[in-house]
Design a protein around this motif. Sequence first.
Motif, mmCIF file in Angstrom:
data_model
loop_
_atom_site.group_PDB
_atom_site.id
_atom_site.type_symbol
_atom_site.label_atom_id
_atom_site.label_comp_id
_atom_site.label_asym_id
_atom_site.label_seq_id
_atom_site.Cartn_x
_atom_site.Cartn_y
_atom_site.Cartn_z
ATOM 1 N N THR A 29 10.839 14.667 32.934
ATOM 2 C CA THR A 29 11.874 14.368 33.938
ATOM 3 C C THR A 29 12.400 15.678 34.529
ATOM 4 N N MET A 30 13.216 15.491 35.587
ATOM 5 C CA MET A 30 13.914 16.650 36.154
ATOM 6 C C MET A 30 15.414 16.537 35.859
ATOM 7 N N GLY A 31 15.763 15.710 34.879
ATOM 8 C CA GLY A 31 17.156 15.627 34.460
ATOM 9 C C GLY A 31 18.019 14.792 35.376
ATOM 10 N N LEU A 33 19.879 12.535 34.175
ATOM 11 C CA LEU A 33 19.325 11.311 33.590
ATOM 12 C C LEU A 33 20.160 10.086 33.931
ATOM 13 N N HIS A 34 19.451 8.978 34.173
ATOM 14 C CA HIS A 34 20.109 7.683 34.423
ATOM 15 C C HIS A 34 19.362 6.619 33.615
ATOM 16 N N GLN A 35 19.769 5.374 33.774
ATOM 17 C CA GLN A 35 19.172 4.301 32.963
ATOM 18 C C GLN A 35 17.661 4.182 33.176
ATOM 19 N N GLY A 36 17.187 4.529 34.386
ATOM 20 C CA GLY A 36 15.744 4.482 34.649
ATOM 21 C C GLY A 36 14.993 5.413 33.701
ATOM 22 N N HIS A 37 15.465 6.645 33.593
ATOM 23 C CA HIS A 37 14.850 7.599 32.657
ATOM 24 C C HIS A 37 14.949 7.069 31.220
ATOM 25 N N LEU A 38 16.128 6.539 30.889
ATOM 26 C CA LEU A 38 16.354 6.099 29.504
ATOM 27 C C LEU A 38 15.447 4.918 29.148
ATOM 28 N N SER A 39 15.112 4.090 30.164
ATOM 29 C CA SER A 39 14.202 2.962 29.892
ATOM 30 C C SER A 39 12.796 3.485 29.555
ATOM 31 N N LEU A 40 12.416 4.620 30.147
ATOM 32 C CA LEU A 40 11.095 5.203 29.822
ATOM 33 C C LEU A 40 11.110 5.777 28.401
ATOM 34 N N LYS A 70 19.905 21.720 46.051
ATOM 35 C CA LYS A 70 20.903 20.643 45.929
ATOM 36 C C LYS A 70 20.577 19.678 44.790
ATOM 37 N N TYR A 71 19.456 19.925 44.083
ATOM 38 C CA TYR A 71 19.074 18.959 43.050
ATOM 39 C C TYR A 71 20.152 18.906 41.968
ATOM 40 N N PRO A 72 20.666 17.704 41.636
ATOM 41 C CA PRO A 72 21.788 17.640 40.690
ATOM 42 C C PRO A 72 21.418 18.119 39.281
ATOM 43 N N MET A 148 5.563 7.195 32.627
ATOM 44 C CA MET A 148 6.099 7.540 33.948
ATOM 45 C C MET A 148 6.573 6.281 34.672
ATOM 46 N N GLY A 149 7.499 6.464 35.603
ATOM 47 C CA GLY A 149 8.127 5.323 36.274
ATOM 48 C C GLY A 149 7.386 4.918 37.544
ATOM 49 N N GLN A 150 7.265 3.588 37.736
ATOM 50 C CA GLN A 150 6.659 3.055 38.969
ATOM 51 C C GLN A 150 7.480 3.377 40.204
ATOM 52 N N LYS A 151 8.733 3.777 39.987
ATOM 53 C CA LYS A 151 9.602 4.198 41.084
ATOM 54 C C LYS A 151 8.884 5.252 41.948
ATOM 55 N N ASP A 152 8.118 6.122 41.258
ATOM 56 C CA ASP A 152 7.322 7.140 41.961
ATOM 57 C C ASP A 152 5.861 6.719 41.857
ATOM 58 N N GLN A 154 3.188 6.616 43.826
ATOM 59 C CA GLN A 154 2.090 7.504 44.219
ATOM 60 C C GLN A 154 1.916 8.623 43.186
ATOM 61 N N GLN A 155 3.044 9.103 42.654
ATOM 62 C CA GLN A 155 2.984 10.141 41.626
ATOM 63 C C GLN A 155 2.197 9.628 40.404
ATOM 64 N N CYS A 156 2.422 8.368 40.043
ATOM 65 C CA CYS A 156 1.685 7.786 38.905
ATOM 66 C C CYS A 156 0.188 7.809 39.185
ATOM 67 N N GLY A 175 6.245 2.538 33.562
ATOM 68 C CA GLY A 175 7.470 1.781 33.271
ATOM 69 C C GLY A 175 8.010 1.177 34.560
ATOM 70 N N ALA A 176 8.557 -0.021 34.471
ATOM 71 C CA ALA A 176 9.089 -0.716 35.656
ATOM 72 C C ALA A 176 10.264 0.058 36.257
ATOM 73 N N THR A 177 10.478 -0.144 37.555
ATOM 74 C CA THR A 177 11.591 0.526 38.246
ATOM 75 C C THR A 177 12.912 -0.148 37.876
ATOM 76 N N LEU A 178 13.849 0.627 37.385
ATOM 77 C CA LEU A 178 15.178 0.078 37.111
ATOM 78 C C LEU A 178 16.031 0.174 38.364
ATOM 79 N N ARG A 179 16.755 -0.919 38.639
ATOM 80 C CA ARG A 179 17.553 -0.991 39.869
ATOM 81 C C ARG A 179 19.014 -1.263 39.545
ATOM 82 N N LEU A 184 19.278 -1.368 44.713
ATOM 83 C CA LEU A 184 18.946 0.046 44.947
ATOM 84 C C LEU A 184 18.269 0.630 43.693
ATOM 85 N N ALA A 185 17.103 1.235 43.893
ATOM 86 C CA ALA A 185 16.414 1.851 42.762
ATOM 87 C C ALA A 185 17.246 3.006 42.230
ATOM 88 N N MET A 186 17.409 3.059 40.910
ATOM 89 C CA MET A 186 18.153 4.180 40.335
ATOM 90 C C MET A 186 17.406 5.478 40.628
HETATM 91 P P1 AMP Z 1 12.533 12.455 37.964
HETATM 92 O O1 AMP Z 1 13.536 12.997 37.016
HETATM 93 O O2 AMP Z 1 13.111 11.860 39.198
HETATM 94 O O3 AMP Z 1 11.386 13.407 38.211
HETATM 95 O O4 AMP Z 1 11.877 11.221 37.223
HETATM 96 C C1 AMP Z 1 11.336 11.332 35.931
HETATM 97 C C2 AMP Z 1 10.615 10.049 35.596
HETATM 98 O O5 AMP Z 1 11.543 8.971 35.654
HETATM 99 C C3 AMP Z 1 9.491 9.716 36.584
HETATM 100 O O6 AMP Z 1 8.390 9.196 35.872
HETATM 101 C C4 AMP Z 1 10.137 8.687 37.467
HETATM 102 O O7 AMP Z 1 9.212 7.817 38.077
HETATM 103 C C5 AMP Z 1 11.014 7.951 36.477
HETATM 104 N N1 AMP Z 1 12.086 7.229 37.163
HETATM 105 C C6 AMP Z 1 12.914 7.704 38.138
HETATM 106 N N2 AMP Z 1 13.719 6.717 38.576
HETATM 107 C C7 AMP Z 1 13.395 5.604 37.883
HETATM 108 C C8 AMP Z 1 13.857 4.256 37.882
HETATM 109 N N3 AMP Z 1 14.827 3.851 38.710
HETATM 110 N N4 AMP Z 1 13.292 3.375 37.022
HETATM 111 C C9 AMP Z 1 12.299 3.771 36.183
HETATM 112 N N5 AMP Z 1 11.814 5.024 36.128
HETATM 113 C C10 AMP Z 1 12.340 5.935 36.962
#
Ligand code: AMP
Length: 285
Positions: A29-31, A33-40, A70-72, A148-152, A154-156, A175-179, A184-186
């Motif tokens: 991840t790039m930090g 962190l939100h619930q989407g990351h935590l689900s992975l 500007k990345y948080p 890795m998250g389906q949110k990205d 193409q990256q997958c 992993g499925a996209t958490l919204r 709105l996708a997290m």
């Molecule tokens: P990032 O920190 O944005 O580089 O994301 C790190 C990982 O978290 C990547 O595999 C993303 O696809 C995944 N990710 C980001 N947002 C979500 C989300 N809303 N639901 C699930 N996975 C996510």
Amino acid sequence: MILFKQISQLQQALAAARNENKSIGFVPTMGALHQGHLSLIAQSKRENDITVCSIFVNPTQFNDPKDFEKYPITTAQDIQLSEQAGLDILFMPTVDEMYPNGQQLATPYPLGRIETLLEGAFRPGHFQGVCQVVHHLLNIVQPDAIVMGQKDYQQCMVISKLLEITGLPTQLKLGATLRETDGLAMSSRNVRLSPEARQKATAIYKSLTEISQHITKKDIITLEEEATSFLLKNGFDKVDYISIADAVTLEPVTKPVKDQQLVVLVAAFIDNVRLIDNLLFSFSS
Ligand code: AMP
């Protein structure tokens, strides 16, 4: 949870785990962190004995220096959330630790068509930077699985190609996209939205579901055009792309065939924040 900043110390700990025949799952991840990351992390924990999460804002994948600046960064909160999630190992290297010999990529990865489409077209060099950092991290962690998250989406697909090119034995798990409840996708970038823009940003998910529900009723170009004007009328300033594509190749689809797996992908700006999202569906649905 153990926090490592140095590659050598992380590798010592992982070697010990591997000697005990423990399987290793890895969540890069790039930090912020939100619930989407935590689900992975949760998925990796279910499927592996040990889970490693990395937090590294990789400079080489940002084509826009302002986006990088500007990345948080929310380090203290990230550590707390990781600990609460039951993470085993958190890896937070510095740029010097990751790139002691400079950030230049020696040889570009032969990713083919996929890096010229969509994000690749609007963010030149982005996927080379992603592959550079993920390849390095995979060599360091040597995980059994990378989650890795389906949110990205193409990256997958790009990382799937990277694994094919390098022949690394790591398995890619999606992993499925958490919204949020309004769809709105997290995303770490959501914190940069003003309250008003945050409200309007729900138009993205609405346009994706609209397309998936009308795919058999309208032609592709009409659906894409209607979605673009919907976003522009509802607060978005610019739409980089909204594309209905084959779910495997990501090539734009003109005439879908029965049961074809499709994905609609979008990238659009609101409040100077670039948001991306996508939805998978099949033509017969
Ligand atoms: P990032 O920190 O944005 O580089 O994301 C790190 C990982 O978290 C990547 O595999 C993303 O696809 C995944 N990710 C980001 N947002 C979500 C989300 N809303 N639901 C699930 N996975 C996510």
